[in-house]
Design a protein around this motif. Structure first.
Motif, short mmCIF file in Angstrom:
data_model
loop_
_atom_site.label_atom_id
_atom_site.label_comp_id
_atom_site.label_asym_id
_atom_site.label_seq_id
_atom_site.Cartn_x
_atom_site.Cartn_y
_atom_site.Cartn_z
N GLN A 25 0.84 -1.21 0.00
CA GLN A 25 0.00 0.00 0.00
C GLN A 25 0.87 1.25 0.00
O GLN A 25 0.60 2.21 -0.73
CB GLN A 25 -0.92 -0.01 1.22
CG GLN A 25 -1.98 -1.09 1.20
CD GLN A 25 -2.73 -1.18 2.52
OE1 GLN A 25 -2.75 -0.23 3.31
NE2 GLN A 25 -3.33 -2.32 2.79
N VAL A 29 1.05 4.19 -2.94
CA VAL A 29 0.83 5.61 -2.64
C VAL A 29 2.03 6.43 -3.10
O VAL A 29 1.88 7.49 -3.72
CB VAL A 29 0.60 5.82 -1.13
CG1 VAL A 29 0.59 7.31 -0.78
CG2 VAL A 29 -0.72 5.20 -0.70
N GLU A 42 -5.70 12.71 1.75
CA GLU A 42 -5.94 11.27 1.88
C GLU A 42 -4.64 10.49 1.85
O GLU A 42 -4.47 9.52 2.60
CB GLU A 42 -6.86 10.81 0.74
CG GLU A 42 -7.24 9.34 0.83
CD GLU A 42 -8.13 8.91 -0.33
OE1 GLU A 42 -8.45 7.71 -0.39
OE2 GLU A 42 -8.49 9.77 -1.16
N ASP A 43 -3.69 10.92 0.99
CA ASP A 43 -2.38 10.25 0.94
C ASP A 43 -1.68 10.34 2.30
O ASP A 43 -1.11 9.36 2.79
CB ASP A 43 -1.50 10.89 -0.13
CG ASP A 43 -2.04 10.67 -1.53
OD1 ASP A 43 -2.71 9.65 -1.75
OD2 ASP A 43 -1.79 11.54 -2.40
N HIS A 45 -3.06 10.81 5.26
CA HIS A 45 -3.77 9.98 6.22
C HIS A 45 -3.43 8.50 6.04
O HIS A 45 -3.25 7.76 7.01
CB HIS A 45 -5.28 10.17 6.08
CG HIS A 45 -5.73 11.57 6.42
ND1 HIS A 45 -5.13 12.33 7.39
CD2 HIS A 45 -6.73 12.34 5.91
CE1 HIS A 45 -5.72 13.52 7.46
NE2 HIS A 45 -6.70 13.55 6.57
N ASN A 46 -3.35 8.05 4.79
CA ASN A 46 -3.04 6.64 4.51
C ASN A 46 -1.65 6.26 5.01
O ASN A 46 -1.45 5.20 5.61
CB ASN A 46 -3.14 6.36 3.02
CG ASN A 46 -4.57 6.29 2.54
OD1 ASN A 46 -5.49 6.03 3.32
ND2 ASN A 46 -4.79 6.51 1.25
N ARG A 49 -1.64 6.07 8.76
CA ARG A 49 -2.26 4.83 9.23
C ARG A 49 -1.31 3.64 9.07
O ARG A 49 -1.21 2.78 9.96
CB ARG A 49 -3.54 4.57 8.44
CG ARG A 49 -4.22 3.25 8.74
CD ARG A 49 -5.42 3.03 7.85
NE ARG A 49 -5.11 3.15 6.44
CZ ARG A 49 -4.54 2.16 5.73
NH1 ARG A 49 -4.24 1.02 6.32
NH2 ARG A 49 -4.31 2.33 4.46
N ILE A 50 -0.60 3.59 7.94
CA ILE A 50 0.36 2.50 7.71
C ILE A 50 1.45 2.50 8.77
O ILE A 50 1.79 1.46 9.34
CB ILE A 50 0.97 2.63 6.30
CG1 ILE A 50 -0.08 2.32 5.23
CG2 ILE A 50 2.19 1.71 6.13
CD1 ILE A 50 0.34 2.69 3.82
N GLU A 175 -9.51 7.13 11.18
CA GLU A 175 -9.13 7.39 9.80
C GLU A 175 -8.52 6.15 9.17
O GLU A 175 -7.74 5.45 9.78
CB GLU A 175 -8.13 8.55 9.74
CG GLU A 175 -8.78 9.87 10.11
CD GLU A 175 -7.75 10.96 10.32
OE1 GLU A 175 -8.14 12.12 10.30
OE2 GLU A 175 -6.56 10.62 10.52
N GLY A 176 -8.93 5.92 7.91
CA GLY A 176 -8.37 4.80 7.17
C GLY A 176 -8.92 3.45 7.53
O GLY A 176 -8.35 2.42 7.15
N ARG A 178 -11.64 2.10 6.52
CA ARG A 178 -12.29 1.56 5.32
C ARG A 178 -13.66 0.96 5.64
O ARG A 178 -13.96 0.63 6.77
CB ARG A 178 -11.40 0.52 4.62
CG ARG A 178 -10.13 1.12 4.05
CD ARG A 178 -9.33 0.10 3.29
NE ARG A 178 -8.83 -0.96 4.15
CZ ARG A 178 -8.06 -1.95 3.72
NH1 ARG A 178 -7.75 -2.03 2.45
NH2 ARG A 178 -7.62 -2.87 4.54
#
Length: 665
Positions: A25, A29, A42-43, A45-46, A49-50, A175-176, A178
């Protein structure tokens, strides 16, 4: 005892699977953000989260250094989240830091399964991340950023709901997480039995998939009436993935209402529709399905031999149908998108272009095409070598391209098409192309020419590139010059039952075409007999059957080889009896099979036909040698119901050998 204790060792497999998914992921990104040189909110936040997930899971595994590094990266992207909604002009330093982090974790994951594993040093990476965070937080030099939302932004609370009686609550999810609508539905379902009246906005959460983005941004609004208000609030606050729960308003009910029946519970959690399965278990299931097909063919042959046709057409037919359904289901389970290899290709392209100081515009078009997991892995390995060759050999430096009247930025295109039972993949570039004279010169010096140079066709010259150790580059670099690239591609494709075709024009570029089957499990084939021998070819290549007796007058000998007039054109006619020196005479009842592959077409002269059937084709044993397929046109073997061996033919190679006059003895 290794680095991990007994408890951690049991969790290692799950950890590695999760970490692999997260790094994939992250890679996806990064490749997209670097392409546009910007990070959206969003990038950010992703990535946050990772890093957060890797930090927690690594700490659980006792990987303190990796957990600390992920924590530092999490702090960095936490700063980005708090300060801005996006980064419009990202620095190269940030991309380098993230790629280095990704490379470190991938290298660590490869080593974790080894007995003597010891965690690598993270101090340099961690110091780099801290220094970068210190720099951007103090100097504000991370590029132009998007404007923050104005303070006067309109209130997004539902006014109509706020006027109704009951307690109005807003819950925000992590966040994230899904599938936000499903997460919210699972939380609301827990309070259904405690409420006399219950309303949500958006409504019908279990089916409001289109509202997931709105839920992620604004949260879910819940209005309820209950005699157990505190218990309901405790459940909402403690719900899975709930980040925040706030009471917006509490209105006293004008009158007591009769309790409404509780909403029916969801039939099942959509998350349970997906399950991670180890690939080796799928491999075993596939092998078992293949063995069942072989045993079923043997059973059918024995039933036929003993005159038990009723049993063969009855119970045995039903069992055969069920086995075929199992095999088809296993095959579908193993299908993965071809597009999943694009991030890896983009990454290797980025590194090569940076090292070679070249600029390349990469375009990929894969559609929704899927292939067997093993086939995609074979393709991935082959493509990495082809991309290296395209950049190192094909694409010129910017100044050379400008002098040739070209755009300083080269172009590489990756296209995937699906035909019946096959995947057609092309890698093309607009570079300098491949010089035929240079290929012949190098072949002459290597002593690999088997006939006079003037007798070589264009395609035969290109095929010389596939010879082990062949390279047209005089200087060995990190990416080429050792002569192993295209030779490896050829071997990989042969293992996958595929073929490679090369087209090139000096000064304009090259195109490499890979043709591979969708699956390696079973294949729909036409089987036929020549003398005492059995052969098979893929059914997708067969277009017409002709009677030998009625078409003898259409057969002509040209330059020592037979051709037959088919649809007003002459195509090769391969007499397998003569081609393989099988002996005997061709019977008057023989058949002619017209077949057309990706590049070649022709006819086969065979004694008689058996059947069309889905069969299991086994690869040729290693003792036959690496070039056996290219020298004979035999690509594999299958077992017939009688126990006899059936040779699988590669029509592209077979027709090519016949046209060259290189008949196998």
């Amino acid at each position: 005892m290794g680095y991990f204790d007994e408890d951690a060792q049991e969790m290692l497999e799950v950890y590695l699977m999760e970490a692999k998914q997260l790094t994939e992921q992250l890679g996806a990104v990064l490749l997209e953000t670097e392409k546009k040189n910007a990070f959206t909110g969003e990038d950010i936040h992703n990535i946050f989260r990772i890093m957060h997930t890797l930090k927690s899971s690594s700490a659980m595994m006792g990987l303190k250094g990796l957990s600390s590094l992920a924590h530092t990266m999490e702090d960095l992207f936490s700063w980005f989240r708090e300060q801005q909604e996006g980064i419009e002009q990202a620095e190269t330093e940030l991309f380098d830091l993230l790629y280095a982090f990704s490379d470190y974790i991938e290298d660590e994951m490869k080593c974790m399964v080894l007995a003597g594993y010891e965690p690598g040093d993270t101090s340099v990476l961690e110091a780099g991340a801290k220094d970068y965070l210190k720099k951007i937080s103090s100097e504000q030099v991370c590029g132009e950023i998007k404007e923050q939302k104005s303070a006067g932004e309109e209130d997004d609370r539902p006014r109509e709901m706020l006027e109704k009686p009951g307690v109005i609550v807003r819950i925000r999810l992590e966040e994230g997480c899904r599938m936000e609508n499903i997460r919210a539905f699972m939380v609301v379902r827990q309070i259904t039995g405690l409420c006399t009246e219950l309303e949500t906005l958006p409504a019908n959460l279990e089916s409001a998939q289109s509202e997931a983005e709105q839920i992620a941004e604004h949260g879910v609004f819940i209005r309820f009436q209950s005699e157990h208000k505190e218990q309901v609030m405790d459940i909402l606050r403690g719900g899975l993935f709930v980040a925040q729960c706030e009471i917006l308003k509490e209105n006293t009910a004008a009158g007591k209402k009769e309790p409404e029946p509780a909403a029916p519970a969801a039939a099942s959690n959509p998350e349970n529709d997906f399950l991670n399965v180890r690939s080796d278990r799928l491999d075993r299931l596939q092998n078992l399905a293949r063995e069942m097909i072989i045993q079923m063919m043997s059973l059918e042959a024995q039933l036929e031999e003993n005159g038990m046709s009723d049993l063969k057409e009855g119970t045995a037919h039903q069992i055969n149908r069920l086995i075929s359904e199992v095999e088809r289901t296993v095959m579908e389970m193993r299908m993965v998108p071809v597009e999943r290899i694009v991030p890896k290709v983009r990454r290797i392209l980025r590194d090569i272009c940076r090292d070679e100081k070249k600029e390349v515009d990469f375009k990929a078009s894969c559609g929704d095409i899927e292939a067997d997991k093993s086939v995609v892995e074979y393709i991935s390995e082959a493509l990495l070598h082809l991309i290296r060759n395209a950049v190192d050999h094909g694409i010129e430096p910017p100044e050379e391209r400008i002098a040739a009247g070209k755009d300083p930025k080269g172009k590489i295109e990756f296209n995937v098409e699906s035909t019946v039972g096959e995947v057609l993949i092309t890698i093309s570039d607009d570079g300098r192309g491949i010089s035929q004279d240079k290929i012949l010169e190098k072949s002459r010096s290597m002593g690999i020419l088997s006939k006079p140079e003037e007798e070589y066709s264009r395609q035969e010259i290109m095929d010389l590139l596939l010879h082990p150790g062949f390279t047209t580059k005089d200087v060995v670099t990190e990416y080429s010059g050792r002569g192993v690239g295209l030779d490896v591609v050829k071997n990989v494709l042969e293992n996958a039952g595929g073929n490679l075709y090369i087209e090139s024009e000096t000064g304009k570029g090259s195109t490499f075409t890979l043709v591979v089957p969708l699956t390696l499990a079973t294949m729909e084939c036409i089987r036929f007999r020549v003398g005492e021998y059995r052969f098979s070819i893929p059914a997708r290549y067969v277009f017409r059957f002709l009677e030998y007796g009625k078409n003898r007058q259409n057969i002509q000998e040209i330059n020592g080889r037979n051709y037959i007039l088919f649809e007003e054109r002459m195509v090769p006619l391969v007499d397998l009896r003569k081609f393989y020196s099988l002996g005997g005479e061709t019977p008057d009842t023989a058949a002619i099979v017209y077949a057309k592959g990706t590049e070649k077409e022709g006819c086969l002269l065979v004694d008689s036909m058996y059947e069309q059937k889905r069969i299991v084709i086994k690869q040729l044993p290693a003792l036959f040698g690496v070039d056996f397929r290219r020298k004979t046109g035999a690509s594999g073997m299958s077992i017939m119901g009688s126990g006899k061996i059936c040779t699988a033919l590669d029509l592209e190679i077979l027709f090519d050998l016949y046209e060259r006059g290189n008949i196998w003895r």
